[in-house]
Design an enzyme around this catalytic site. Structure first.
Site, PDB file in Angstrom:
ATOM      1  N   LYS A 105      27.446  58.445  16.968  1.00 28.81           N
ATOM      2  CA  LYS A 105      28.447  58.561  15.891  1.00 28.81           C
ATOM      3  C   LYS A 105      28.360  59.949  15.273  1.00 28.81           C
ATOM      4  O   LYS A 105      27.252  60.463  15.042  1.00 28.81           O
ATOM      5  CB  LYS A 105      28.181  57.486  14.844  1.00 28.81           C
ATOM      6  CG  LYS A 105      29.237  57.420  13.734  1.00 28.81           C
ATOM      7  CD  LYS A 105      28.929  56.281  12.765  1.00 28.81           C
ATOM      8  CE  LYS A 105      29.999  56.163  11.676  1.00 28.81           C
ATOM      9  NZ  LYS A 105      29.732  55.038  10.760  1.00 28.81           N
ATOM     10  N   SER A 111      33.461  52.134   9.896  1.00 29.25           N
ATOM     11  CA  SER A 111      33.779  53.488  10.278  1.00 29.25           C
ATOM     12  C   SER A 111      33.230  53.868  11.662  1.00 29.25           C
ATOM     13  O   SER A 111      33.611  54.905  12.184  1.00 29.25           O
ATOM     14  CB  SER A 111      33.202  54.438   9.231  1.00 29.25           C
ATOM     15  OG  SER A 111      31.791  54.313   9.200  1.00 29.25           O
ATOM     16  N   SER A 137      30.024  48.967   8.460  1.00 28.78           N
ATOM     17  CA  SER A 137      30.604  49.943   9.393  1.00 28.78           C
ATOM     18  C   SER A 137      30.105  49.855  10.825  1.00 28.78           C
ATOM     19  O   SER A 137      30.675  50.481  11.707  1.00 28.78           O
ATOM     20  CB  SER A 137      30.372  51.358   8.876  1.00 28.78           C
ATOM     21  OG  SER A 137      31.087  51.549   7.692  1.00 28.78           O
TER      22      SER A 137
END
Lengths: 475, 487
Positions: free
Chosen positions: B79, B154, B178
């Protein structure tokens, strides 16, 4: 009407840790800009602070020495504001729960005893340094100071005179230095003072509106600035005006005060607990250990020097002007020197040289065992006192051992009676006029003969011996 | 089966035995990325050359007979809120568009030691703020199961990359759900470990007291594998826990007979989509048939979780994002006249609307006069929420709940309605406030063909029990493949 000032101080002092409070970067002063930096003290994305436990211990020392209450749980908060010297956009500082609450310091002023109470002692990180060069449109940023550990000592508004303030600051500085909490170097920004000042008519209980003076980087300036502010406030009040709460900056060059910001512009720092650090828990065991490691304070040291080494109070006073000097003295004695003779030499020669050269003791080339060696050579009569001065200068310049210097330069004192007698006879026989004077009762001529012998031996003759020999010959 | 479809553990084994090389696997994944990225947008930065160099060196190392580690040669996505030295790390923001960090996150060092190959930095909502992966400065990531749907946020990039087989395993970060919510939307496994189980050093902070890095994988076993690599104490993170790391892989297959799992009634009320409810209850039946006892429980403060979260998270975020001021790195406005204009313009230009909204909210709730009413009160509620869990775990070993009230929603449907978007986190947020671990595992598909996951929440540091239960469900449900022609 007469007015009484009420003054409280906030003293920031740099802790004497080797590394910064939240990372492993060096705290050394005077290095090239931006050489003590890492992602943590630069506040790069993703990095986290890790608390330097030594900083907590040093602050605890100060708390123990001033009778403060060490909190079993304290924590850091974020103090939020934007400024280019603050990489993260917030300063990590203790706020709601400081490490130490309370404590006090007793002063002996010209008018009697005075106790200054402490509100708190807490820890925080320093910001960086901005450099503005005249004529340059850019500003420069040095991160070396970012994250340097500080304690902030906040007093109650107990001061009424600048005499108290000066006395307090000097006592505090001495404590900081002797406890090893801070190096206490004002030039390097190790101690910075802010003052809160208000005045009120004699007899009135309620305190007046206060102003704050920041940026006082010497004790002399602090006294000047505070006196100036007391006068300014008194003038305003006497002319029927009222004091505006504001922050003032002291301009040391012009000895003037200028407004920095008023209450209306005051910052909202939006403090909240720093989530990247866990609370600081202190238990009795830790406090006990810090207490047991407390170094000797100056008063104790002075008294000990007087009794253990049997030196005059004056000597003890001078030898304890700094922990380094005191340690130097004790090391010299440990290396075998006579306490009083060591004291004489350190007060006389060592301190003179340090004063003249402004050299820190650590860089002084004559180490205590070398000084002790020199003193023992004088003691044994190997060299004379005056030769010792020469050797001392040589040691100081080259860092060589005194024995080596004496050997190399052939400075060994001549105490051989036969050799000296031979020279003395030569001197006497070549100066019949002086002999006559001496015989006529002018005994001060003796000095002339001794001088001549000294000259003939290149200063190596033992003056005491020479004196005796000449008297004997002439008698 | 294509190489890119393999699970991490299988692939690592094939590489270890020499059946395939890391270069072959990495090339397969990179080809897949090249083919699908124009549609999916799971990555912000692809580092093909570096990945191949790394794969080659690992193959050489293996050829010399050296051990390349439990993830030796496995291509992974990281990420883009996690720092990789020398690789652009943006956190999905314009303000860090060209930021190349000089150091590695702790988890990156750990993965490198374990032999992982990084193929790219996956898409994320800007500064991980969002529930849809639409607030990324680098465009919306698309759900491989239906490209008109969001991936969830996210960590949507990591979830999409896994579902589309554009990586073998991935890392995400979870502040309010997330990892778990996009895992559910994309049909993969995602775990948010106990707060402090995995070091946050090198995770670009959104809300420090809630953020946690975790694995996102195609199987429960891979989740256990990656967690066993990245978990453990790190002296650079004061909040990291100094506790031994169990052998998660061994414990995953320990079985579930006799375990008690609670169903919190507050999570099954109004607002829960019937399709999601149906799949969730099917999962409950599976667990029962495996010998798990299902218990009705209550987490009474659940309704306060969303507002509490948005006060605390935004308060911390407002401070965490102060460092992006254009002074030392990142975007600096070109037309500022003075210092304050430089701050103001750099930040105005550099941050997107959702980030600005949260900074404003956080600044407000910390400001003088409001601190007690908002921040302090939220801290008190946080404690009550924690106590709810403590109480529940007195009677059950784990808690089963839906992950999100709905399946993945259409792109654009909630981006202009922040309050609606915030409510998408209603089932995941409490866990972050309590600091407890939670895992999302695929439970089936809704009638619209979109994946539905369920989450298991556990006691502090009890990830093992979550793996055990998730493994049993996974064995019954299987991997939720993307339908042919969806992408």
């Amino acid at each position: 009407m007469r007015y009484v000032p009420t003054i409280g101080l906030e003293i920031h002092s740099q802790l004497a840790t080797k590394t910064k409070i939240f990372c492993g970067c060096s705290t050394e002063f005077g290095s090239e800009p931006n050489t003590h930096s890492c992602p943590v003290c630069l506040g790069m994305p993703g990095v986290l602070p890790v608390l330097n436990r030594q900083a907590i211990e040093l602050a605890m020392r100060m708390g123990l020495l001033t009778g403060g209450n060490i909190q079993r749980m304290s924590y850091f908060a974020r103090k939020n504001y934007f400024y280019p010297d603050l990489p993260k956009g917030y300063q990590i500082s203790m706020f709601e729960l400081p490490l130490i609450r309370g404590g006090h310091l007793d002063l002996r002023t010209s008018t009697g005893e005075k106790t200054i109470r402490f509100n708190r002692i807490h820890l925080e990180e320093d910001a960086g340094k901005l450099i503005h060069i005249e004529g340059d449109t850019k500003s420069y940023f040095d991160v070396n100071r970012c994250g340097v550990p500080l304690i902030e000592i906040v007093t109650e508004p107990d001061f009424e005179t600048t005499e108290e303030i000066t006395l307090f600051l000097n006592t505090l500085k001495e404590m900081l230095i002797f406890s090893g909490v801070s190096l206490g170097n004002m030039e390097q920004g190790n101690i910075r003072v802010d003052a809160n000042i208000s005045i009120r008519p004699v007899g009135q209980k309620k305190l007046g509106t206060r102003t704050e003076i920041k940026n006082m980087n010497s004790f002399v300036n602090a006294a000047i600035a505070i006196n100036a502010e007391i006068e300014r406030q008194t003038d305003i009040v006497e002319q029927g005006g009222s004091i505006v709460q504001e922050t003032l900056l002291f301009d040391a060059a012009h000895k003037t005060l200028a407004a920095m910001r008023s209450k209306e512009e005051a910052h909202d720092y939006r403090y909240f607990p720093e989530p990247d650090l866990v609370p600081v828990f202190v238990d009795d065991e830790w406090i006990g250990r810090v207490r047991s490691e407390l170094p000797e304070m100056r008063d104790q040291m002075r008294r000990r020097f007087e009794t253990v080494y049997q030196i005059p109070a004056y000597d003890a006073e001078i030898l304890t002007t700094s922990p380094e000097i005191a340690c130097y003295y004790e090391e010299t004695i440990k290396a075998g020197a006579d306490p009083k003779k060591a004291s004489n030499w350190i007060m006389g020669e060592v301190l003179r040289v340090l004063n003249e050269t402004q050299l820190p003791l650590g860089e002084f080339k004559i180490k205590p065992p070398m000084l002790a060696g020199l003193l023992s050579m004088v003691e044994k009569g190997t060299i004379s006192g005056s030769m010792a001065k020469t050797v001392f200068d040589e040691m100081r310049a080259t860092g060589k051992d005194p024995k080596a210097i004496v050997g190399e330069q052939g400075l060994t004192q001549i105490s051989d009676k036969d050799a000296l007698e031979k020279i003395a006879r030569e001197v006497i026989s070549s100066s019949p006029d002086e002999v006559a004077k001496y015989k006529a009762g002018k005994t001060q001529v003796l000095g002339f003969f001794v001088g001549q012998v000294m000259k003939a031996t290149g200063g190596k003759a033992n003056p005491g011996e020479v004196n005796a020999i000449i008297r004997e010959i002439l008698s | 089966m294509e190489l890119f479809e393999l699970r991490a553990r299988e692939l690592a084994k094939k590489i270890r035995t020499g059946e395939v090389s890391s270069v072959e696997a990495t090339e397969a994944v990179l080809r897949r990325i090249e083919q699908l990225e124009p549609i999916i947008n799971a990555y912000i930065t692809v580092i093909a050359d570096k990945a191949l160099d790394r794969a080659r060196s690992l193959d050489d190392k293996r050829a010399r007979g050296e051990d390349t580690g439990p993830l030796g040669g496995v291509p992974m996505a990281i990420k883009d809120s996690i720092i990789v030295a020398g690789t652009r790390t943006t956190a999905g923001s314009h303000i860090l568009e060209n930021y190349i960090p000089p150091y590695n996150a702790h988890v990156i060092d750990k993965l490198l030691d374990a032999g992982a190959v990084f193929v790219g930095k996956s898409n994320t909502d800007e500064f991980t703020m969002g529930s849809t992966c639409e607030t990324s400065y680098f465009g919306t990531a698309r759900n491989p199961h239906n490209i008109d749907r969001v991936t969830g946020g996210s960590s949507g990039g990591s979830a999409a990359a896994l579902a589309a087989h554009e990586c073998i395993a991935a890392l995400g970060s979870d502040t309010g759900g997330s990892i778990r919510q996009p895992a559910s939307f994309c049909g993969v496994v995602g775990i948010k470990p106990t707060y402090g189980r995995v070091s946050r050093f090198g995770l670009i902070a959104y809300a420090s007291s809630l953020d946690q890095i975790g694995p996102m994988t195609k199987s429960v076993e891979d989740s256990a594998l990656v967690l066993s690599v990245i978990a453990g104490h790190d002296r650079r993170d004061s909040t990291s826990l100094d506790e031994p790391v169990p052998d998660y892989i061994a414990e995953t297959d320990a079985g579930v007979k006799g375990l008690r799992v609670g169903l919190p009634r507050e999570y099954f009320g109004e607002g829960l989509d019937p399709e999601v409810l149906k799949v969730t209850l099917e999962a409950v039946d599976i667990l029962k048939s495996e010998g798990i006892e299902i218990v009705d429980i209550s987490l009474p403060h659940t309704e306060y979780a969303v507002p509490t979260y948005y006060l605390l998270a935004t308060a911390e975020a407002s401070a965490n994002l102060e460092r992006y001021d254009g002074v030392r790195y990142g975007h600096r406005s070109g037309d500022a006249e003075n210092l304050y204009e430089m701050y103001s313009k750099s930040r105005s230009e550099g941050f997107g609307i959702e980030v600005k909204r949260r900074i404003m909210l956080g600044t407000y709730c910390l400001s003088a006069g409001y601190y007690d009413a908002y921040y302090r009160k939220a801290q008190k509620v946080r404690r009550l929420i924690k106590e709810d869990f403590d109480h529940a775990f007195g009677t059950v070993d784990a808690i089963l709940a839906p992950v999100c009230p709905t399946t993945a929603f259409p792109v654009g449907s909630k981006i202009n309605d922040p309050l609606q978007m915030y409510l998408a986190d209603i089932y995941t947020i409490s866990l972050n406030l309590a600091g407890l671990p939670g895992i999302t595992v695929p439970a089936g598909k809704a009638r619209d063909g979109l994946p539905v996951g369920v989450q298991f929440m556990g006691r502090i540091l009890d990830e093992s029990t979550l793996f055990r239960i998730a493994r049993v469900l996974e064995r019954n449900v299987g991997y939720l493949n993307v339908e042919k022609g969806a992408v």
